[in-house]
Design an enzyme around this catalytic site. Structure first.
Site, short mmCIF file in Angstrom:
data_model
loop_
_atom_site.label_atom_id
_atom_site.label_comp_id
_atom_site.label_asym_id
_atom_site.label_seq_id
_atom_site.Cartn_x
_atom_site.Cartn_y
_atom_site.Cartn_z
N LEU A 33 0.81 -1.22 0.00
CA LEU A 33 0.00 0.00 0.00
C LEU A 33 0.85 1.26 0.00
O LEU A 33 1.90 1.31 0.62
CB LEU A 33 -0.92 -0.01 1.23
CG LEU A 33 -1.82 -1.24 1.37
CD1 LEU A 33 -2.65 -1.14 2.65
CD2 LEU A 33 -2.72 -1.42 0.16
N GLY A 36 -1.68 6.51 -2.28
CA GLY A 36 -2.88 6.44 -3.14
C GLY A 36 -3.94 5.55 -2.48
O GLY A 36 -5.10 5.92 -2.35
N HIS A 37 -3.50 4.35 -2.05
CA HIS A 37 -4.43 3.48 -1.32
C HIS A 37 -4.89 4.18 -0.04
O HIS A 37 -6.04 4.07 0.36
CB HIS A 37 -3.74 2.16 -0.92
CG HIS A 37 -3.26 1.34 -2.07
ND1 HIS A 37 -1.92 1.13 -2.33
CD2 HIS A 37 -3.94 0.66 -3.01
CE1 HIS A 37 -1.80 0.36 -3.39
NE2 HIS A 37 -3.01 0.07 -3.84
N LYS A 149 -6.55 6.21 -11.18
CA LYS A 149 -5.37 5.91 -11.99
C LYS A 149 -5.68 4.71 -12.91
O LYS A 149 -5.31 4.69 -14.07
CB LYS A 149 -4.15 5.61 -11.14
CG LYS A 149 -2.91 5.45 -12.04
CD LYS A 149 -1.65 5.32 -11.25
CE LYS A 149 -1.47 3.94 -10.71
NZ LYS A 149 -1.27 2.92 -11.77
N ASP A 150 -6.40 3.73 -12.35
CA ASP A 150 -6.85 2.59 -13.15
C ASP A 150 -8.20 2.94 -13.77
O ASP A 150 -9.24 2.41 -13.39
CB ASP A 150 -6.96 1.35 -12.27
CG ASP A 150 -5.60 0.95 -11.72
OD1 ASP A 150 -4.73 0.59 -12.53
OD2 ASP A 150 -5.40 1.04 -10.50
N SER A 185 2.14 4.18 -7.66
CA SER A 185 1.80 2.83 -8.09
C SER A 185 2.72 1.86 -7.35
O SER A 185 3.90 2.17 -7.14
CB SER A 185 2.06 2.70 -9.61
OG SER A 185 2.16 1.34 -9.98
N ARG A 187 3.94 -0.59 -8.55
CA ARG A 187 4.96 -1.03 -9.52
C ARG A 187 6.10 -0.01 -9.67
O ARG A 187 7.11 -0.33 -10.28
CB ARG A 187 4.33 -1.32 -10.88
CG ARG A 187 3.49 -2.58 -10.89
CD ARG A 187 3.07 -2.99 -12.28
NE ARG A 187 2.51 -4.33 -12.32
CZ ARG A 187 1.20 -4.62 -12.35
NH1 ARG A 187 0.31 -3.64 -12.33
NH2 ARG A 187 0.78 -5.87 -12.39
O1 PAF Z 1 -6.65 -2.16 -8.64
C1 PAF Z 1 -6.20 -3.19 -8.09
O2 PAF Z 1 -5.30 -3.13 -7.25
C2 PAF Z 1 -6.76 -4.54 -8.45
O3 PAF Z 1 -7.03 -4.63 -9.81
C3 PAF Z 1 -8.02 -4.93 -7.63
C4 PAF Z 1 -9.18 -3.99 -7.91
C5 PAF Z 1 -7.68 -4.92 -6.16
C6 PAF Z 1 -8.47 -6.35 -8.00
O4 PAF Z 1 -7.48 -7.30 -7.74
#
Ligand code: PAF
Length: 281
Positions: A33, A36-37, A149-150, A185, A187
């Site tokens: 995390l 952002g989270h 972001k997604d 992110s 990543r």
């Molecule tokens: O956005 C993410 O981190 C993932 O795609 C999610 C929504 C937790 C599903 O695994």
């Protein structure tokens, strides 16, 4: 704050919460995390009596040559963050708990899932929809929180919720960036210092696109060319796509007016990064 590993245990807790009349927020994550989270968790804690953060690196959303094995994990740090932000439970099941060997059911949002990231990641969104619908059924949240972001994921989850009548409100949350402008992110940890510098071109090009649009530019092709030039100009970059789309259909648009998103997917070295800005009204 408690870490729960099984579906039966979290169902028991949810049952008690429901009896007490509590509202429930869910923040679905794959862990490792970051702030952002953190912003999603804060919103959930503010707007619900109880908050569940799921931490599950979902194997069904990774393609065969993707980073499932090396995806970063740190449940100890994650639990410290969730605790400090006032979350109530981390749901952290093992893959065998989420997927029985004879699992046969998939959830696929047609058309939207094949566009943009779906071109290079053909099974990705079916995996996301599968795990998110399972989480909705297990946690039965009133509210669920997803980062913009997604952006494609957000559009697809909304469509799934509408089509399958999930009784949950989807709450979009703004992209959180480092001071440098890089979108947070999990990543980003893969980037070397040099690659990190190149990764700034994503946000820089989006900001330039925004300034063009603010000063009246409406031609999508022109804006895409300008973004492409900026990103191609830095080392280690390889563009997967630069698109300007309608936010409901994710179809390309020629003229930028309202309800559009400018979306990027770019490899920086071996790391695939996404970023965007969207005009939702
Ligand atoms: O956005 C993410 O981190 C993932 O795609 C999610 C929504 C937790 C599903 O695994």
């Amino acid at each position: 704050m408690k870490i729960v590993k099984t579906v039966s245990e979290i169902r028991e807790i949810i049952k008690e919460w429901r009896k007490a009349g509590y509202s429930i927020g869910l923040v679905p994550t794959m862990g490792y995390l970051h702030a952002g989270h953190g912003s999603l968790i804060k919103q959930s804690v503010k707007n619900n009596d109880k908050t569940v953060v799921s931490v599950f690196v979902n194997p069904t959303q990774f393609g065969p040559n993707e980073d499932l094995e090396k995806y970063p994990r740190d449940i100890k740090r994650d639990s410290e963050l969730v605790q400090s932000l006032g979350g109530d439970i981390i749901f952290n099941p093992e893959p065998e708990e989420m997927y029985k060997k004879n699992n046969a059911t998939t959830v696929k949002v047609e058309v939207l899932s094949q566009k943009l990231c779906g071109v290079t990641r053909p099974i990705h969104f079916a995996g996301v929809c599968q795990v998110v619908s399972k989480l909705f059924n297990i946690v039965t949240p009133d509210n669920a929180y997803f980062g913009l972001k997604d952006f494609q994921q957000y559009v697809i989850i909304n469509k799934m919720v509408e089509d399958l009548n999930f009784p949950v409100k989807i709450n979009p949350c703004a992209i959180v960036r480092e001071e440098s402008g890089l979108a947070l992110s999990s990543r980003n940890v893969y980037l070397t210092d040099e690659e990190r510098k190149s990764a700034l071109s994503l946000n820089q090009s989006l900001r330039y696109a925004k300034s063009l649009i603010s000063s009246g530019e409406k031609r999508a092709s022109f804006i895409i060319d300008e973004i492409t030039k900026i990103i191609n100009n830095v080392p280690y970059s390889k563009i997967d796509y630069v698109k300007i789309v309608d936010i409901d259909t994710l179809d390309d648009i020629d003229t930028v007016e309202n309800r559009y998103a400018v979306l990027l997917a770019v490899y920086i070295g071996k790391t695939r990064l996404i970023d965007n800005f969207a005009e939702l009204s």
